[in-house]
Motif scaffolding. Sequence first.
Motif, PDB file in Angstrom:
ATOM      1  N   GLU A  24      11.705  15.486   5.874  1.00 26.51           N
ATOM      2  CA  GLU A  24      10.866  16.485   5.198  1.00 26.51           C
ATOM      3  C   GLU A  24      10.293  15.957   3.889  1.00 26.51           C
ATOM      4  O   GLU A  24       9.636  16.674   3.157  1.00 26.51           O
ATOM      5  CB  GLU A  24      11.682  17.752   4.932  1.00 26.51           C
ATOM      6  N   GLN A  25      10.573  14.671   3.614  1.00 24.60           N
ATOM      7  CA  GLN A  25      10.114  14.123   2.336  1.00 24.60           C
ATOM      8  C   GLN A  25       8.617  14.297   2.138  1.00 24.60           C
ATOM      9  O   GLN A  25       7.830  14.140   3.073  1.00 24.60           O
ATOM     10  CB  GLN A  25      10.485  12.622   2.269  1.00 24.60           C
ATOM     11  N   GLU A  26       8.203  14.614   0.914  1.00 30.50           N
ATOM     12  CA  GLU A  26       6.776  14.789   0.653  1.00 30.50           C
ATOM     13  C   GLU A  26       6.185  13.650  -0.166  1.00 30.50           C
ATOM     14  O   GLU A  26       4.974  13.462  -0.203  1.00 30.50           O
ATOM     15  CB  GLU A  26       6.544  16.129  -0.031  1.00 30.50           C
ATOM     16  N   GLU A  27       7.059  12.930  -0.867  1.00 33.07           N
ATOM     17  CA  GLU A  27       6.560  11.821  -1.680  1.00 33.07           C
ATOM     18  C   GLU A  27       5.933  10.746  -0.807  1.00 33.07           C
ATOM     19  O   GLU A  27       6.382  10.527   0.318  1.00 33.07           O
ATOM     20  CB  GLU A  27       7.700  11.182  -2.496  1.00 33.07           C
ATOM     21  N   LEU A  59      11.127   4.607   0.443  1.00 38.87           N
ATOM     22  CA  LEU A  59      11.080   6.065   0.374  1.00 38.87           C
ATOM     23  C   LEU A  59      11.677   6.518  -0.941  1.00 38.87           C
ATOM     24  O   LEU A  59      12.015   5.701  -1.793  1.00 38.87           O
ATOM     25  CB  LEU A  59      11.842   6.683   1.552  1.00 38.87           C
ATOM     26  N   LYS A  60      11.857   7.830  -1.065  1.00 41.29           N
ATOM     27  CA  LYS A  60      12.306   8.373  -2.350  1.00 41.29           C
ATOM     28  C   LYS A  60      13.625   7.730  -2.789  1.00 41.29           C
ATOM     29  O   LYS A  60      13.723   7.154  -3.853  1.00 41.29           O
ATOM     30  CB  LYS A  60      12.465   9.892  -2.238  1.00 41.29           C
ATOM     31  N   THR A 111       0.861  -1.181   0.000  1.00 43.00           N
ATOM     32  CA  THR A 111       0.000   0.000   0.000  1.00 43.00           C
ATOM     33  C   THR A 111       0.892   1.225   0.000  1.00 43.00           C
ATOM     34  O   THR A 111       2.118   1.121   0.187  1.00 43.00           O
ATOM     35  CB  THR A 111      -0.947   0.008   1.221  1.00 43.00           C
ATOM     36  N   THR A 112       0.309   2.387  -0.188  1.00 45.15           N
ATOM     37  CA  THR A 112       1.073   3.627  -0.069  1.00 45.15           C
ATOM     38  C   THR A 112       0.334   4.571   0.865  1.00 45.15           C
ATOM     39  O   THR A 112      -0.872   4.448   1.073  1.00 45.15           O
ATOM     40  CB  THR A 112       1.245   4.329  -1.436  1.00 45.15           C
ATOM     41  N   ILE A 113       1.089   5.506   1.422  1.00 42.33           N
ATOM     42  CA  ILE A 113       0.500   6.458   2.366  1.00 42.33           C
ATOM     43  C   ILE A 113       1.207   7.784   2.233  1.00 42.33           C
ATOM     44  O   ILE A 113       2.409   7.837   1.909  1.00 42.33           O
ATOM     45  CB  ILE A 113       0.572   5.905   3.810  1.00 42.33           C
ATOM     46  N   GLU A 114       0.479   8.865   2.472  1.00 48.25           N
ATOM     47  CA  GLU A 114       1.083  10.187   2.435  1.00 48.25           C
ATOM     48  C   GLU A 114       2.138  10.282   3.528  1.00 48.25           C
ATOM     49  O   GLU A 114       1.903   9.843   4.664  1.00 48.25           O
ATOM     50  CB  GLU A 114       0.010  11.263   2.684  1.00 48.25           C
ATOM     51  N   ALA A 115       3.264  10.854   3.201  1.00 48.39           N
ATOM     52  CA  ALA A 115       4.347  10.941   4.184  1.00 48.39           C
ATOM     53  C   ALA A 115       3.899  11.674   5.441  1.00 48.39           C
ATOM     54  O   ALA A 115       4.191  11.245   6.561  1.00 48.39           O
ATOM     55  CB  ALA A 115       5.559  11.642   3.565  1.00 48.39           C
ATOM     56  N   ALA A 116       3.137  12.760   5.261  1.00 49.26           N
ATOM     57  CA  ALA A 116       2.750  13.569   6.421  1.00 49.26           C
ATOM     58  C   ALA A 116       1.862  12.788   7.381  1.00 49.26           C
ATOM     59  O   ALA A 116       1.991  12.882   8.605  1.00 49.26           O
ATOM     60  CB  ALA A 116       2.051  14.839   5.959  1.00 49.26           C
ATOM     61  N   SER A 117       0.928  11.985   6.808  1.00 51.94           N
ATOM     62  CA  SER A 117       0.008  11.218   7.664  1.00 51.94           C
ATOM     63  C   SER A 117       0.784  10.197   8.477  1.00 51.94           C
ATOM     64  O   SER A 117       0.554  10.004   9.674  1.00 51.94           O
ATOM     65  CB  SER A 117      -1.015  10.461   6.816  1.00 51.94           C
TER      66      SER A 117
END
Lengths: 377, 559
Positions: free
Chosen positions: A210-213, A230-231, A128-134
Motif C-alpha cells: 500500500e506504499q504511496e511513496e 522503497l520507504k 530514476t523514480t516512479i510513482e508506486a501506483a504506476s
Amino acid sequence: MKLSCLQENLNRGLSIVGRAVATRSTLPITQNILLSAEQSRLKLSATNLEMAITCWVGAKVKQKGDITVPARLLSDFVNSLPNDLIEVNLPANSRILELKSGHFQAHIHGIDAADFPPIPQINDGITTTIEAASLREGIAQVAFAAATEESRPVLTGINTEFDGEQLNLAAADGFRLAVHKTTLSSPVKEKTTVIIPARTLNELNRLIGEQEEPVEITVNEKKSQVLFRLKDAELVSQLIQGSFPNYSQVIPQSYTTRAVVDINEFLRVTKMSSIFARDASGIVRLVITPGSELAPGKITVSAQAEEVGDNVGEVDALTDGEEAKIAFNVRYLSDVLSVLSQAQVALELTTPSSPGTIRPIGVDNYVHVVMPMFVQW
Amino acid sequence: MQMPIKILATEVVSKIAAGEVIERPASVVKELIENSLDAGATQIAVEAQGGGVELIKVSDNGTGIPASELELAFHRYATSKIGNLDDLEKISSLGFRGEALPSIAAVAEVEISTQTSSDPIGSYMYLKKGEVVRKESRARSQGTTVTVRRLFRYFPARLKFLKSANTENSHIAHLVSQYALAFPEVKFSLVLDKRQSLRTTGNGDLREVVSEIYGSELAQRMLKVEQRDGLAKVSGLTSPPSLARSNRNYLSFFINRRWVHSPLLTRATEEAYRGLLMDGQHPITVINVSLPAQELDVNIHPAKAQIKFCHEQTVFSSVQKAIEEGLARTPIASSKAVPFSVSSGQWQSPRMIMDNEPAFVVAQLPTLELPVLRVLGQLANTYIIAEGPDGLYLIDQHAAHERILYDRILAQWSHKEVEVQGLLQPITIEFSPREEETLKAGKEFLAEFGFAIEPFGNRSYLIRAIPALVARANIIEIISALLDSLASKESPNPWEEKIAQSLACHGAIRAGQQLSNEEMRELIKQLEQTKQPRTCPHGRPTMIHLNSHQLEKEFGRIS
C-alpha cells in the motif's frame, strides 16, 4: 549487539525479508537472516543469491554488532510473541542470540555474519523514480504473462525499457504478450533496457503493498543488477542476460472484427466456460456476431468436454466488422481479464489462426496479444 | 593366373549344397528330428557330444525306412514325402526337398540303422564322405537311428566358424526345445554330453512342455491363447505382461507346427503387448498357427526357417487378436509387485486345466478396471496414496498422468481433433542432419499431432504451432526427444505410438510436483477411465497394490 525493538516492527521486518530466504539451497547460510544493529535501527537482510531484500526496523541500539540466525526459527518465535518490547542481545564473542520479552525468552544458535553472502551495493548507474501506483499496475498487468518454464530464460523475465520519461514493461511466454507503458517521475539520462526476473517483480509488488511513496530504481553500470529502494526496504536482484524478442512486430496493426464488451461480464462467461474446458486443454471457442437493427452484437463463449458436457454463454457487445471465430486457451483469456481495472475491453480479431488483441477501453497504455488454438469448427 | 571355367566335381557340388542346409550341428539335429516327425514318431531321443561335432544321435520309433530304399535315401532329391509338382503347392510334411540325408552324409560320417514293420529284419548302413562303406542287416525295434560323427571334419572352413562346444550345445538345446513345444504329444529326450538336458512326457499338454523348458512357476502363469475362427487358427500360450524377458529368444512361432522365424508374427505379438511392456522387454510366447497348406510357401529357405504367407494381413491380425484376447483376461502389474496370495493358490496345478477350458483360472480375476479409490495423501511429492475396497494403492503420479494423456492424445489423433496451440512468435530450431532426415520422414505424422514446422533454410526450422497438451513444457526439448525416439530402431512401435508416448511423457506432471487433494482425485478419476489404468505407455506399472490380505499377513494378524 544489544538492542530493543517492538515485536510488531520486528515481526513485520522479518516477514518482508523472509520472502528472499532461500527455501532449498546448497548454501545453508542462505536460509538464515542477517541481523545488523546500526545507528538507531536494526537492519534485516536475506538473500537466495538471485534476489536480496533488506529491511530496516526502528530500534534502540545500545551496542552495535551482527549475526545470522535461521530465518524460520526467528520468525516463528517472534511471531508467537505478544506485541511488546523485545530485548535482543548477542554477548561479545558469542554466536548465541538471546531474545527476551516479558516472561518469554529464547536462545538461537547463529552463524557468523562474515560468512553471509554479501548483499550487492549499487551506487552508480542509471537511476530514476516512479510513482508506486504506476509501477504496481504495470507489474500486475504484465508479470503473469511471463514464462514459468525455464527453457528460454529471457521469457521468464520482464523486458523493462527506460526511455526518457517512459517505462515500458513487456512479458511474453511464447503464446501471449503483455505490454504496459507508463511514465517515470524523473527521466533517465540514457535509454536502458534490462530483463528483470518476473519473480523479482512479483516480490517487489508485494513489498510495495500500500506504499504511496515513489520507488527509486537503479540499474548498475554493468546492467547485471537492479536495485529498488522503497520507504524502509530495499530489493536487489540479478538481471537476466540475453535479448528479449522484438515484440512490437507481434502486435497486430489492424483487425477485421472488433467487439467492445463489459470486462466483468466477459470474465464471468469465460470463467463459466473454463469449468467445461478443463478436460480439453482449456479450449474455449469465441464467436463474435455483429449486431443488427433488431439485436445487439454479441460474443458467444462456449466450451465442450468429450463425453462430459458443454456450455455456452453470451455477452452483449458493440461490434465492428464481420462475424469472427477464434479459440483460446481459457486461462490466457481469464488471466488478462482479471488484471484489468477498466470497465470495458476491446477484443480485436482477424482470422481464427491469427493472434487476438485485447485492449482496455479508455486508456492506451496497455495491449495484450494472445495466440489462438487451432480447432475444428 | 586365371583358372579356366569348368563344371565342378560332384563332391564339390554336394558340399556346397550341403553348406546351405547344414550350417551348424544344430542343423543336423533339425533335419533328423523333422525326418523322425514326418515318420510319425511318438518318441524321439537326441544325443549330442562335443557340441554335436563329435556325435549326434537321433533315434525314433517312427515308420522306419524299408531296406530296399535305404541307399536311395542318401541320394540328393530323393524323398518319399512329395511325389510331384502339385504336392509342392500343399506341403504338409516338415521336409520335402530330399536334401537332408545326402547333405549330412556329405559333411560327416553317418551310420543309419532302421526297421520297418514290414521288413523281416532291420538294415544298417555306414557312409563316409557320402559313399556307402558298409551295408548289412541288423536287428532293431521299429524306427530309425541316425548317428552322425566327425561333423565337418572334411570341411575345415565350416569347422573354423563353429563356436565353442557349449554354444553349439545351446543351439541344439534351443532347437530341440522348439520342436518339443511344437509337438507336445511327442516324447522328446535330449542328452547333451551324457547329461539329460530335456525330457518331455509327450502327453500332449503344451503347458507341461513349457513347464519342462521354462520352469513350472512360469508355466502356471502363462495365459492361454486360442483363436479357432477364420483362416488362421491360433493356439498356444503367452506370458502375462509381468513375466517379460529382455530379448526375443522366448518367442516361439510355429506354422502348421513348423518352427519358423517370422518377423511378421513377432510384430503381431509385440503389437498385442503394445503399451503393456517396458521398452526393451519382450514377452514369452509359444504360438502355433494352423493354415491350409496352399496358404503358405515354405520353399524359400533351404533350412525352411522362413515362410511366405498368401494373406499376411489376415495371419497378422489373427495372431494379434488371439494374443490380445488372451491378455485381456490377465491381471496387470499389481501381480508383479505383490506376490499372488489366495487367488492363485498352489492347488491349481497346470495338469488340472483341461485343454479346452476357456481361460486360465488365475486370469479370470477381473482386475483390469480400477476400483473406486479414496485419496489419502501424497508421498514424497511423487506417489499418491489411495485406499480401495481391497487394500492400499500407491500410484505413481507421473506414470498415471502419462497414461491419461497418452490415451487422450491417441484419441484426439484418431478423430483428427488434435488440440493445437499457436505460437505468438515462431521458435527457431536447428536440427542435426540425422534429426532433419527423421523430421522429413515423419513430417506428416508430426503435423497430424499438431506440430507446425516449416523449413527456414540450412537445417533451420520454424515451429509455429505445437500440441496444446505440451504447451507448458520445453518445446525444443520435446521436439528433439521426439525425433530421437522416432529415429530409434530399438522399439518397433509405429510412429504415432512413439509420438503419443513422447508427448504424454513430456506433458505429464513430474515426480516431485506437489498436488492438491483435488488434483489427485481428478487424476485418479481420469485414470479410472483409461483402458489400461495399471500401466503407463512405456509399460511401467502406474500403481502398486497391497491387498488387505497382504497387509494382515505383514502385520501378523493372520499367518
